[in-house]
Scaffold this active site. Structure first.
Site, PDB file in Angstrom:
ATOM      1  N   LYS A  59      -4.360  10.701   4.048  1.00  0.00           N
ATOM      2  CA  LYS A  59      -4.507  10.026   5.376  1.00  0.00           C
ATOM      3  C   LYS A  59      -3.404  10.978   6.176  1.00  0.00           C
ATOM      4  O   LYS A  59      -2.248  11.054   6.025  1.00  0.00           O
ATOM      5  CB  LYS A  59      -3.910   8.646   5.342  1.00  0.00           C
ATOM      6  CG  LYS A  59      -4.544   7.522   4.604  1.00  0.00           C
ATOM      7  CD  LYS A  59      -3.974   7.605   3.159  1.00  0.00           C
ATOM      8  CE  LYS A  59      -4.621   6.550   2.111  1.00  0.00           C
ATOM      9  NZ  LYS A  59      -5.910   6.799   1.569  1.00  0.00           N
ATOM     10  N   LYS A 104       3.206   4.446  -1.084  1.00  0.00           N
ATOM     11  CA  LYS A 104       3.101   5.219  -2.311  1.00  0.00           C
ATOM     12  C   LYS A 104       4.046   6.370  -1.991  1.00  0.00           C
ATOM     13  O   LYS A 104       4.216   7.207  -1.223  1.00  0.00           O
ATOM     14  CB  LYS A 104       1.764   6.143  -2.141  1.00  0.00           C
ATOM     15  CG  LYS A 104       0.609   5.036  -2.503  1.00  0.00           C
ATOM     16  CD  LYS A 104      -0.694   5.859  -2.045  1.00  0.00           C
ATOM     17  CE  LYS A 104      -1.812   4.751  -2.283  1.00  0.00           C
ATOM     18  NZ  LYS A 104      -1.787   3.484  -1.494  1.00  0.00           N
ATOM     19  N   HIS A 147       0.900  -1.306   0.155  1.00  0.00           N
ATOM     20  CA  HIS A 147      -0.104   0.029   0.029  1.00  0.00           C
ATOM     21  C   HIS A 147       0.801   1.041   0.012  1.00  0.00           C
ATOM     22  O   HIS A 147       0.208   2.480  -0.249  1.00  0.00           O
ATOM     23  CB  HIS A 147      -0.877  -0.023   1.241  1.00  0.00           C
ATOM     24  CG  HIS A 147      -2.134   0.695   1.117  1.00  0.00           C
ATOM     25  ND1 HIS A 147      -2.379   2.009   1.956  1.00  0.00           N
ATOM     26  CD2 HIS A 147      -3.144   0.932   0.362  1.00  0.00           C
ATOM     27  CE1 HIS A 147      -3.350   2.536   1.599  1.00  0.00           C
ATOM     28  NE2 HIS A 147      -3.933   1.862   0.783  1.00  0.00           N
ATOM     29  N   HIS A 177      -8.979  11.062   0.053  1.00  0.00           N
ATOM     30  CA  HIS A 177      -8.066   9.906   0.103  1.00  0.00           C
ATOM     31  C   HIS A 177      -6.702   9.935   0.595  1.00  0.00           C
ATOM     32  O   HIS A 177      -5.780   9.158   0.867  1.00  0.00           O
ATOM     33  CB  HIS A 177      -7.585   9.406  -1.683  1.00  0.00           C
ATOM     34  CG  HIS A 177      -7.183   8.246  -1.657  1.00  0.00           C
ATOM     35  ND1 HIS A 177      -5.838   7.699  -1.668  1.00  0.00           N
ATOM     36  CD2 HIS A 177      -8.018   6.838  -1.663  1.00  0.00           C
ATOM     37  CE1 HIS A 177      -5.874   6.367  -1.925  1.00  0.00           C
ATOM     38  NE2 HIS A 177      -6.922   5.851  -1.886  1.00  0.00           N
TER      39      HIS A 177
END
Length: 508
Positions: free
Chosen positions: A367, A137, A135, A365
């Site tokens: 966090k 990025k 996950h 989107h």
């Protein structure tokens, strides 16, 4: 974001009365102060103008550095779309390595796309524990001709919808140069980065670690928070996930947890996993509320505990968003999980309210996790981690083992990372208007202003003189807005038979 070089006379005369847009009050900056870049930015939103403090994917891939070699770490990838954003002369010549987390038909499609680009190499990190994902990025760019490097840690998949009408965030490193004779042999940032990338069981990652070992990472004013799949114990227990955050925060100076005014720990996320109140309160919140004082068994019972706030969009937030119901496809929260968790989550939930941040209808989107007291940010974390045990990890064996399912990566920023520049440093939430009207310096520019250390002490150390402001453009408004009685958290597997702003209904 406006940046320019200043000289010593600029610093001495620098006085501003600009409204900062700080939480709960208008904050007038009446002292001689410098504003230093935090490295935190939002992604640009299609159609939004005068949006200072944001970057588009095109800008990241074409403008920040003239790269010849690129490493991408991500989950979902549309390779054709990404390659279209790269300058034409690089699409078949520059070296591109891509670690992704796609499976099944999506992986097959990506492999099919890659056949059009002989310079692209795909890799899939192994996931030893079920239900984990790759996950993370992040982007790494190498300008091999000029011995330069830059890295970006962010929150968006490499797919069109993530960079169009959503709120995303990123941390952009300084332009990194090769190590010199005056460079420290190693930095904490480099140790953490190499420790994280070294856990990728793919031989090609070793080539990038060798490239990176040439560069000086000591200019990176952030602390890495990584998560790697596995069962971590012993010295590894505090290296990953929420236990890594706990270990960082217990050594951070400057968190005011001894006054009567309570802080808020704000968790803002785009996906929610399955967990019980014990994990949320006794594990994750325990880590996020850690301070130097709270780690003392004597002081801990006397300290006021911060409030826990959870920012997540409501059904109405999604219905009236720039994408309507379609925005909910990127907000995966299962209705069955919410039914089980509603009792302890609902009192802590806050709406997605982002009018002053100019992101109210751009669904998150991004966090972020932060601790705020009054008008100051005490620390700020941006990363790929959603609110889940898979991301942050779950303790086992009476707290002696941490089980993590997924790869995740983020950066944590706090005032102490800038203390070599000034004895008076604070992080503040600011608006886009403030950023567009202010001179924001790189940390190295501040060092260059006062080459004589005696002058630096005279100007930045006096209590009556200037302080250092590190402005952060939070993606949401503060103070936060708790759910009203009629609000309900968005869940993505429920039919919505009434129309969104585009006149569409949502069917399963």
């Amino acid at each position: 974001m406006a940046k320019r070089k200043l000289d010593i006379d600029d610093v001495i005369d620098l006085t501003t009365e600009t409204e900062c847009g700080l939480p709960g009050q208008n904050y007038s900056l009446q002292h001689r102060e410098l504003f230093v870049d935090s490295g935190i930015y939002l992604s640009a939103v299609e159609g939004f103008e005068n949006d200072c403090g944001s970057y588009s994917i095109d800008h990241l891939l074409t403008t920040l550095i003239d790269w010849t070699c690129m490493l991408q770490l991500n989950y979902k990838v549309d390779l054709d779309w990404m390659m279209e954003r790269i300058p034409a002369h690089k699409r078949t010549t520059a070296s591109v390595s891509l670690f992704h987390g796609l499976t099944g038909e999506e992986r097959t499609n990506l492999q099919e796309q890659s056949r059009r680009y002989p310079n692209v190499r795909l890799s899939v990190p192994s996931l030893p524990i079920p239900y984990g994902t790759h996950h993370t990025k992040a982007m790494f760019f190498f300008d091999e001709a000029n011995d330069r490097m830059r890295m970006i840690i962010h929150t968006a998949n490499l797919i069109p919808r993530d960079w169009a009408k959503k709120t995303q965030g990123m941390w952009i490193s300084p332009l990194l140069r090769p190590k010199s004779q005056t460079s420290p042999p190693q930095s904490e940032f480099q140790d953490s980065l190499f420790g994280y990338l070294g856990r990728y069981p793919v031989s090609s990652m070793n080539n990038f670690l060798q490239k990176m070992s040439m560069f000086d990472f000591s200019t990176c004013r952030a602390v890495l928070v990584g998560c790697v799949p596995g069962y971590h114990s012993g010295s590894d227990l505090s290296r990953w996930g929420h236990m890594r955050i706990r270990n960082i925060l217990k050594n951070v100076d400057g968190v005011d947890d001894c006054s009567n005014e309570r802080s808020e720990v704000i968790c803002q996320f785009s996906s929610v996993g399955s967990f019980d109140e014990g994990w949320l309160s006794s594990e994750l919140f325990e880590s996020l509320s850690t301070t130097r004082h709270s780690s003392s068994a004597i002081l801990r019972p006397q300290l006021p505990r911060p409030c826990l706030r959870l920012i997540y969009p409501t059904v109405e937030n999604v219905r009236t968003s720039l994408e309507g119901w379609c925005a909910g496809n990127s907000l995966p929260f299962d209705q069955k999980n919410y039914s089980k968790q509603r009792t302890f989550m609902r009192p802590r939930l806050c709406t997605w309210s982002a009018r002053r941040a100019n992101r109210h209808r751009a669904m998150p989107h991004i966090k972020t996790y932060t601790r705020i007291k009054a008008d100051k940010i005490e620390w700020f974390l941006l990363g790929s981690m959603n609110l889940s045990k898979a991301a942050f990890g779950a303790l086992q064996k009476n707290g002696k083992q941490l089980m993590v399912r997924s790869y995740e990566l983020g950066v944590l920023i706090y005032p102490g990372l800038f203390k070599d520049l000034s004895n008076r440093v604070s992080l503040h939430s600011v608006t886009p208007d403030f950023l567009s009207s202010s001179t924001i310096l790189d940390a190295q520019d501040v060092r260059g202003i006062l080459p004589d250390s005696s002058k630096r002490r005279k100007i930045v150390s006096s209590e009556s003189d200037q302080s250092l402001i590190v402005p952060i453009r939070l993606p949401f408004d503060i103070p936060v807005s708790p759910y009203a009685a009629e609000d309900e958290a968005w869940t993505w597997n429920v039919e919505r038979k009434y129309a969104d702003v585009f006149g569409c209904v949502r069917e399963m």
